[in-house]
Design a protein around this motif. Sequence first.
Motif, PDB file in Angstrom:
ATOM      1  N   ASP A 163     -10.147 -10.439  -4.935  1.00  0.00           N
ATOM      2  CA  ASP A 163      -9.040 -11.233  -4.405  1.00  0.00           C
ATOM      3  C   ASP A 163      -8.855 -11.057  -2.904  1.00  0.00           C
ATOM      4  N   ARG A 164      -9.670 -10.187  -2.305  1.00  0.00           N
ATOM      5  CA  ARG A 164      -9.652  -9.962  -0.854  1.00  0.00           C
ATOM      6  C   ARG A 164      -8.278  -9.525  -0.365  1.00  0.00           C
ATOM      7  N   THR A 165      -7.654  -8.611  -1.107  1.00  0.00           N
ATOM      8  CA  THR A 165      -6.358  -8.071  -0.713  1.00  0.00           C
ATOM      9  C   THR A 165      -6.343  -6.567  -0.947  1.00  0.00           C
ATOM     10  N   LEU A 166      -5.481  -5.884  -0.221  1.00  0.00           N
ATOM     11  CA  LEU A 166      -5.187  -4.469  -0.425  1.00  0.00           C
ATOM     12  C   LEU A 166      -3.682  -4.342  -0.642  1.00  0.00           C
ATOM     13  N   PRO A 167      -3.259  -3.410  -1.525  1.00  0.00           N
ATOM     14  CA  PRO A 167      -4.039  -2.370  -2.173  1.00  0.00           C
ATOM     15  C   PRO A 167      -4.928  -2.917  -3.281  1.00  0.00           C
TER      16      PRO A 167
ATOM     17  N   CYS B 299       0.834  -1.202   0.000  1.00  0.00           N
ATOM     18  CA  CYS B 299       0.000   0.000   0.000  1.00  0.00           C
ATOM     19  C   CYS B 299       0.871   1.255   0.000  1.00  0.00           C
ATOM     20  N   LEU B 300       1.937   1.249   0.796  1.00  0.00           N
ATOM     21  CA  LEU B 300       2.873   2.372   0.799  1.00  0.00           C
ATOM     22  C   LEU B 300       3.484   2.565  -0.586  1.00  0.00           C
ATOM     23  N   ALA B 301       3.852   1.452  -1.223  1.00  0.00           N
ATOM     24  CA  ALA B 301       4.451   1.524  -2.554  1.00  0.00           C
ATOM     25  C   ALA B 301       3.469   2.093  -3.567  1.00  0.00           C
ATOM     26  N   ALA B 302       2.227   1.637  -3.530  1.00  0.00           N
ATOM     27  CA  ALA B 302       1.215   2.105  -4.475  1.00  0.00           C
ATOM     28  C   ALA B 302       0.935   3.595  -4.285  1.00  0.00           C
ATOM     29  N   ILE B 303       0.858   4.038  -3.037  1.00  0.00           N
ATOM     30  CA  ILE B 303       0.611   5.458  -2.760  1.00  0.00           C
ATOM     31  C   ILE B 303       1.733   6.315  -3.333  1.00  0.00           C
ATOM     32  N   ALA B 304       2.987   5.910  -3.068  1.00  0.00           N
ATOM     33  CA  ALA B 304       4.129   6.678  -3.566  1.00  0.00           C
ATOM     34  C   ALA B 304       4.172   6.679  -5.091  1.00  0.00           C
ATOM     35  N   ALA B 305       3.875   5.545  -5.719  1.00  0.00           N
ATOM     36  CA  ALA B 305       3.898   5.465  -7.181  1.00  0.00           C
ATOM     37  C   ALA B 305       2.799   6.318  -7.798  1.00  0.00           C
ATOM     38  N   PHE B 306       1.585   6.264  -7.242  1.00  0.00           N
ATOM     39  CA  PHE B 306       0.477   7.055  -7.789  1.00  0.00           C
ATOM     40  C   PHE B 306       0.742   8.555  -7.648  1.00  0.00           C
ATOM     41  N   ARG B 307       1.378   8.918  -6.564  1.00  0.00           N
ATOM     42  CA  ARG B 307       1.704  10.332  -6.373  1.00  0.00           C
ATOM     43  C   ARG B 307       2.697  10.805  -7.430  1.00  0.00           C
ATOM     44  N   HIS B 308       3.521   9.893  -7.883  1.00  0.00           N
ATOM     45  CA  HIS B 308       4.491  10.225  -8.923  1.00  0.00           C
ATOM     46  C   HIS B 308       3.852  10.223 -10.310  1.00  0.00           C
ATOM     47  N   ILE B 309       2.926   9.297 -10.556  1.00  0.00           N
ATOM     48  CA  ILE B 309       2.352   9.121 -11.894  1.00  0.00           C
ATOM     49  C   ILE B 309       1.268  10.143 -12.200  1.00  0.00           C
ATOM     50  N   PHE B 310       0.358  10.362 -11.242  1.00  0.00           N
ATOM     51  CA  PHE B 310      -0.871  11.093 -11.531  1.00  0.00           C
ATOM     52  C   PHE B 310      -0.873  12.514 -10.991  1.00  0.00           C
ATOM     53  N   HIS B 311      -1.677  13.358 -11.638  1.00  0.00           N
ATOM     54  CA  HIS B 311      -2.056  14.635 -11.050  1.00  0.00           C
ATOM     55  C   HIS B 311      -3.044  14.355  -9.919  1.00  0.00           C
TER      56      HIS B 311
ATOM     57  N   SER C  85      16.666   6.602 -15.560  1.00  0.00           N
ATOM     58  CA  SER C  85      16.674   8.040 -15.307  1.00  0.00           C
ATOM     59  C   SER C  85      15.501   8.487 -14.441  1.00  0.00           C
ATOM     60  N   SER C  86      14.452   7.695 -14.402  1.00  0.00           N
ATOM     61  CA  SER C  86      13.288   7.963 -13.549  1.00  0.00           C
ATOM     62  C   SER C  86      12.994   6.696 -12.748  1.00  0.00           C
ATOM     63  N   PRO C  87      12.264   6.812 -11.649  1.00  0.00           N
ATOM     64  CA  PRO C  87      12.011   5.622 -10.825  1.00  0.00           C
ATOM     65  C   PRO C  87      11.145   4.601 -11.544  1.00  0.00           C
ATOM     66  N   SER C  88      11.371   3.347 -11.203  1.00  0.00           N
ATOM     67  CA  SER C  88      10.554   2.249 -11.711  1.00  0.00           C
ATOM     68  C   SER C  88       9.636   1.758 -10.604  1.00  0.00           C
ATOM     69  N   SER C  89       8.764   0.823 -10.937  1.00  0.00           N
ATOM     70  CA  SER C  89       7.881   0.247  -9.917  1.00  0.00           C
ATOM     71  C   SER C  89       8.687  -0.448  -8.829  1.00  0.00           C
ATOM     72  N   LEU C  90       9.875  -0.938  -9.164  1.00  0.00           N
ATOM     73  CA  LEU C  90      10.728  -1.600  -8.166  1.00  0.00           C
ATOM     74  C   LEU C  90      11.200  -0.609  -7.112  1.00  0.00           C
ATOM     75  N   ASP C  91      11.512   0.618  -7.512  1.00  0.00           N
ATOM     76  CA  ASP C  91      11.974   1.619  -6.548  1.00  0.00           C
ATOM     77  C   ASP C  91      10.908   1.910  -5.496  1.00  0.00           C
ATOM     78  N   PHE C  92       9.671   2.041  -5.931  1.00  0.00           N
ATOM     79  CA  PHE C  92       8.601   2.342  -4.977  1.00  0.00           C
ATOM     80  C   PHE C  92       8.249   1.127  -4.115  1.00  0.00           C
TER      81      PHE C  92
ATOM     82  N   ILE D  23       0.009  -1.241 -10.795  1.00  0.00           N
ATOM     83  CA  ILE D  23       0.932  -0.367 -11.510  1.00  0.00           C
ATOM     84  C   ILE D  23       0.848  -0.611 -13.012  1.00  0.00           C
ATOM     85  N   SER D  24       0.793  -1.864 -13.410  1.00  0.00           N
ATOM     86  CA  SER D  24       0.687  -2.190 -14.833  1.00  0.00           C
ATOM     87  C   SER D  24      -0.588  -1.593 -15.426  1.00  0.00           C
TER      88      SER D  24
END
Length: 396
Positions: A50-54, A21-33, A233-240, A70-71
Motif C-alpha cells: 500500500d506504499r504507506t508507513l507504519p 507510526c508514533l501510535a504503533a510504536i507506543a501500542a507495540f511497546r504495551h502489547i509485546f515483550h 481499565s486498560s488503554p485501547s488503540s484509540l488512546d495510542f 493493531i487488529s
Amino acid sequence: MSFQLHVWGPAFGLDSIDAECLAAIAAFRHIFHHYDWSLIASNDTSLSPDRTLPALFHDDTWISGYMNIISYAIHHNTSYAGSLADNDLTPQQEADLLAYSSLLSTRGSGLVALSLYASPNAWVELTRPAYSALLPFPLTWTIPITMRAAAIEKAESLGIGYLAAEAEADEAASKSGLETTSTGFLRLRQQLGPKKSMQPEQTAAIRFKQLADDFFATLDDLRGSKKYLLGTSSPSSLDFLTYGYLALMNVQTPFPILAQSLRCRPLIQFLRMIETEPQSYVLPRQESKPRGLPGTIYVFADGAIESIAGAGESWRRWRHGGIKSDEGEEIQDSSQTPVAVGSAVLGLVVVGAAIFLRGLSPFGASTHRFAVPKEETGLYRFGEVGAMLDILPIFE
C-alpha cells in the motif's frame, strides 16, 4: 518469526515523524515483550504494497495502516506483555472508537499538516531538515516534497488550504513583496470587502485556533474524568492513536499556535500520562537493510515521475497494476504508455545527474558557494577601464 514494525524515523525529539507510526510504536511497546518484535526505522514506503508507513511484516505478510496493524497484532499475539481493551468494548465504545479514530485521521491530521507542513517557517526550519536527516541522497530532493504535497491536501480539507503555500513560494516571497507574518504563514495581499480592516492572515490564524480549540474540546469531552478515553481499565488503540497526534501537535514550531492551544486544555494531562507511563524495556530497534543503488534509483525515479504534470497520474495507475474498467477488469491505457516510459527515462537521467553531483547539499541544509570575486577575473583586473571593455562582444 517475530513482528517487524517498519516506521518513519525519529524527529522533533519523538520516536517518529509520523503520528500513526508514533501510535504503533507506543501500542507495540504495551502489547509485546521486547523479544517478540523489532522496530525498524526503514523510512521506505515502497516496502509495503500500500506504499504507506507504519507497515508490519510477519509470516511473509505485509499489513499497513495503524488500525489494520493493531487488529492483526491483537489476533496473532500469544504471549501478552499487556493487553489492549479493543476486544472487550461495549457496542457504544466500539462506535466511539470508530468515530474518534476517523476524527483523528481527518481533522487531527489536517491540523498537524497546517502546523508542520503548510507553514513555511515550520517546513523550512523543522520538517524538511528532519526528512533530510532520515533519507539518503538523492531522495531528499523528492520524498519531502511529496510528503508536503500530501499534507497540504489534508490541510485543504479544513477549509483554509490557501495557507499552504507551495515550496517555491517560500523562496519567491521576498521577490514578490510577500512576507511572513506572526502567524507563520505568508502574508496575503489585502482583499477588498467588508472585512478589509482585518488582514487575511489574521483571519486565517483565528480560524486555525478555532479549529484547534474545537478539536481538543471534543476529545476532552470524550475523556471527561476518565483515565482512558473510552473509560476502559486498560488503554485501547484509540488512546495510542490520540497520543501519536497530540505528540506532534505539541511540537514547538516557530509559531506554535497549535501547541499553545493544546497546552491550555485538560488533554495535555492525557498526553503527559501516556508519555510518562512506566516502560519495562528499551525499544528493540533494528537497523534497516540498505536500499542499495538500484533501490534508491527506483524510488527517486518514481518520485520524479509522479511530480511531472500530466504523467504522474498515469504512472501511478500503471504502477498499481493498470487502469480498472467499470466491471473491475484491468485494461491498458496505450495512449499514456509513451508518456510513462518517457518520464521513466527522464527520471533515470535526472538520477544520473544527481549521483554525479552528489556533493550538493540536501534540502534543508545550508549551501556554501566559493568563487573568485568577479573583479579578480578577466578584464576586471584592470580596473574601471577593464570593466568597460569586458562587456564588449569582442572580448567574450
